[in-house]
Motif scaffolding. Structure first.
Motif: not given
Length: 69
Positions: A14, A17, A39, A41
């Motif tokens: 993350e 990202c 980010t 997930r």
């Protein structure tokens, strides 16, 4: 289910990202979201480990990891 059986699931690094959303677009099960434009997930309950997001990620921050099934 077999105890100890492993499955592969996508996991996003993350902090690296770039939140481009490429992974979201290719996920056939809608298992990935971009949160707050920051980010991506992965919802591990939806992910089937198809690797489409891994191949599509331009930042190479998604990997498959083995988890208990």
């Amino acid at each position: 289910m077999n105890p100890g059986k492993k499955r592969r699931k996508a996991v996003v690094e993350e902090r690296d990202c770039v939140a481009c959303g490429c992974c979201v677009k290719v996920c056939p099960l809608g298992a990935i979201q971009v949160l707050h434009g920051i980010t991506a997930r992965v919802n591990p309950d939806k992910c089937v480990g198809c690797e489409k997001c891994v191949r599509e990620c331009p930042a190479s921050v998604i990997q498959l990891q083995e988890v208990e099934a």
